[in-house]
Design a protein around this motif. Structure first.
Motif, mmCIF file in Angstrom:
data_model
loop_
_atom_site.group_PDB
_atom_site.id
_atom_site.type_symbol
_atom_site.label_atom_id
_atom_site.label_comp_id
_atom_site.label_asym_id
_atom_site.label_seq_id
_atom_site.Cartn_x
_atom_site.Cartn_y
_atom_site.Cartn_z
ATOM 1 N N ALA A 245 -24.419 -32.648 61.282
ATOM 2 C CA ALA A 245 -24.513 -34.087 61.527
ATOM 3 C C ALA A 245 -25.294 -34.778 60.411
ATOM 4 O O ALA A 245 -24.927 -35.876 59.958
ATOM 5 N N THR A 246 -26.354 -34.128 59.956
ATOM 6 C CA THR A 246 -27.149 -34.698 58.860
ATOM 7 C C THR A 246 -26.310 -34.847 57.599
ATOM 8 O O THR A 246 -26.354 -35.880 56.922
ATOM 9 N N GLU A 247 -25.549 -33.811 57.289
ATOM 10 C CA GLU A 247 -24.684 -33.857 56.101
ATOM 11 C C GLU A 247 -23.622 -34.942 56.234
ATOM 12 O O GLU A 247 -23.364 -35.697 55.294
ATOM 13 N N MET A 248 -22.996 -35.024 57.415
ATOM 14 C CA MET A 248 -21.941 -36.007 57.636
ATOM 15 C C MET A 248 -22.473 -37.434 57.538
ATOM 16 O O MET A 248 -21.877 -38.296 56.882
ATOM 17 N N ILE A 249 -23.591 -37.684 58.189
ATOM 18 C CA ILE A 249 -24.171 -39.023 58.171
ATOM 19 C C ILE A 249 -24.591 -39.402 56.754
ATOM 20 O O ILE A 249 -24.467 -40.553 56.338
ATOM 21 N N GLY A 250 -25.068 -38.404 56.002
ATOM 22 C CA GLY A 250 -25.411 -38.650 54.600
ATOM 23 C C GLY A 250 -24.212 -39.086 53.777
ATOM 24 O O GLY A 250 -24.366 -39.774 52.760
ATOM 25 N N ARG A 251 -23.015 -38.686 54.207
ATOM 26 C CA ARG A 251 -21.783 -39.091 53.516
ATOM 27 C C ARG A 251 -21.219 -40.395 54.072
ATOM 28 O O ARG A 251 -20.135 -40.834 53.646
ATOM 29 N N GLY A 252 -21.910 -40.967 55.046
ATOM 30 C CA GLY A 252 -21.450 -42.235 55.605
ATOM 31 C C GLY A 252 -20.612 -42.107 56.860
ATOM 32 O O GLY A 252 -20.083 -43.107 57.361
ATOM 33 N N GLU A 253 -20.490 -40.897 57.405
ATOM 34 C CA GLU A 253 -19.726 -40.723 58.632
ATOM 35 C C GLU A 253 -20.530 -41.183 59.838
ATOM 36 O O GLU A 253 -21.757 -41.301 59.794
ATOM 37 N N LYS A 254 -19.818 -41.415 60.947
ATOM 38 C CA LYS A 254 -20.437 -41.853 62.197
ATOM 39 C C LYS A 254 -20.258 -40.760 63.236
ATOM 40 O O LYS A 254 -19.129 -40.419 63.590
ATOM 41 N N VAL A 255 -21.379 -40.234 63.696
ATOM 42 C CA VAL A 255 -21.377 -39.026 64.525
ATOM 43 C C VAL A 255 -21.793 -39.360 65.953
ATOM 44 O O VAL A 255 -22.675 -40.192 66.180
ATOM 45 N N ALA A 256 -21.152 -38.694 66.906
ATOM 46 C CA ALA A 256 -21.536 -38.787 68.316
ATOM 47 C C ALA A 256 -21.724 -37.383 68.874
ATOM 48 O O ALA A 256 -21.089 -36.423 68.415
ATOM 49 N N VAL A 257 -22.592 -37.269 69.864
ATOM 50 C CA VAL A 257 -22.785 -36.017 70.596
ATOM 51 C C VAL A 257 -22.583 -36.320 72.073
ATOM 52 O O VAL A 257 -23.254 -37.199 72.635
ATOM 53 N N LEU A 258 -21.660 -35.602 72.701
ATOM 54 C CA LEU A 258 -21.340 -35.831 74.109
ATOM 55 C C LEU A 258 -22.122 -34.886 75.011
ATOM 56 O O LEU A 258 -22.243 -33.688 74.733
ATOM 57 N N PHE A 259 -22.610 -35.439 76.131
ATOM 58 C CA PHE A 259 -23.290 -34.655 77.149
ATOM 59 C C PHE A 259 -22.631 -34.961 78.486
ATOM 60 O O PHE A 259 -22.448 -36.125 78.855
ATOM 61 N N GLY A 260 -22.303 -33.914 79.223
ATOM 62 C CA GLY A 260 -21.553 -34.092 80.457
ATOM 63 C C GLY A 260 -22.401 -34.385 81.666
ATOM 64 O O GLY A 260 -23.627 -34.291 81.624
#
Length: 244
Positions: free
Chosen positions: A100-115
């Protein structure tokens, strides 16, 4: 820096939502989204449990469906403890937050789902995720409380984004003793112990002095420690002189 959004899917208890908010804020995360909370929203039990993290609840996004909550995301992680019969990469919370850190550093938008608390995410939720997060728990008791799972992922996010030494010493207003300070301490004790007849018998005296010097060198002494040990010896000498 930017951060992942934590999305609570159909959470059932306000207390768990509040505890999740508190866990997120403990580790510097404040982007929460909720889909269809069972007991409605806003929820006073959630506010009470959140304690000082109530701002997260005030600013939490509210959505009707999982798909709606993820419309603007480019990568989605889904937390689950059970095999789902779906072909997807499975990672630990540590690896997920590293990714997630790497992706966000590239400008991506990350979500984490919890049920939801009762049974976790459904396959209809998980098919919308790119990667599964699986916590290495006891297989005989794999169920995690919602807030516990949030806390684990938030902690791993913090580890990836904030440099924290694995070990440190709180100096409490002092500094480490210098070599000359330790040397003077050793000389002080050696002189006083010599006067007291400690180095006996004579043929063992040099070995005893070496052992004492080695003791000082092995101890991670601070300047405060050195001053205290000097004071101990001075007081013992005064006490002996006073009573003689």
């Amino acid at each position: 820096m930017s951060q992942p959004v934590f999305v609570l899917i159909r959470p059932q208890m306000g207390e768990n939502i509040g505890a999740a908010a508190r866990a997120m804020w403990n580790f510097g995360l404040d982007r929460m989204r909720l889909t269809a909370p069972r007991d409605g929203w806003p929820n006073q039990k959630a506010v009470a449990m959140a304690s000082g993290a109530g701002r997260l609840l005030d600013e939490a996004g509210l959505f009707d469906t999982t798909a709606a909550a993820l419309e603007d995301r480019t990568h989605v992680f889904a937390t689950t403890a059970r095999p789902r019969g779906l072909t997807k990469p499975v990672v630990t919370p540590e690896r997920a937050m590293e990714m997630a850190t790497e992706m966000i550093g590239r400008g991506e938008k990350v979500a984490v789902l919890f049920g939801p608390e009762r049974a976790g995410l459904e396959n209809d939720d998980i098919v919308r995720a790119n990667t599964i997060i699986n916590v290495p728990v006891n297989p005989d008791f794999a169920s995690l409380n919602l807030a516990q799972c949030v806390l684990l992922c938030a902690y791993e996010w913090r580890r990836q984004t904030v440099e924290t030494p694995a070990e440190r010493t709180d100096m409490a207003g002092t500094d480490w003793a210098t070599g000359v300070e330790v040397e003077k301490l050793a000389e002080h004790y050696e002189e006083r112990l010599e006067e007291a007849g400690f180095f006996f018998p004579d043929h063992k005296a040099e070995t005893m002095k070496l052992n004492l010097r080695n003791l000082w060198s092995r101890m991670p002494l601070t300047r405060a420690d050195v001053q205290t040990l000097h004071g101990v010896m001075r007081q013992m000498v005064r006490w002996k002189t006073r009573d003689s």
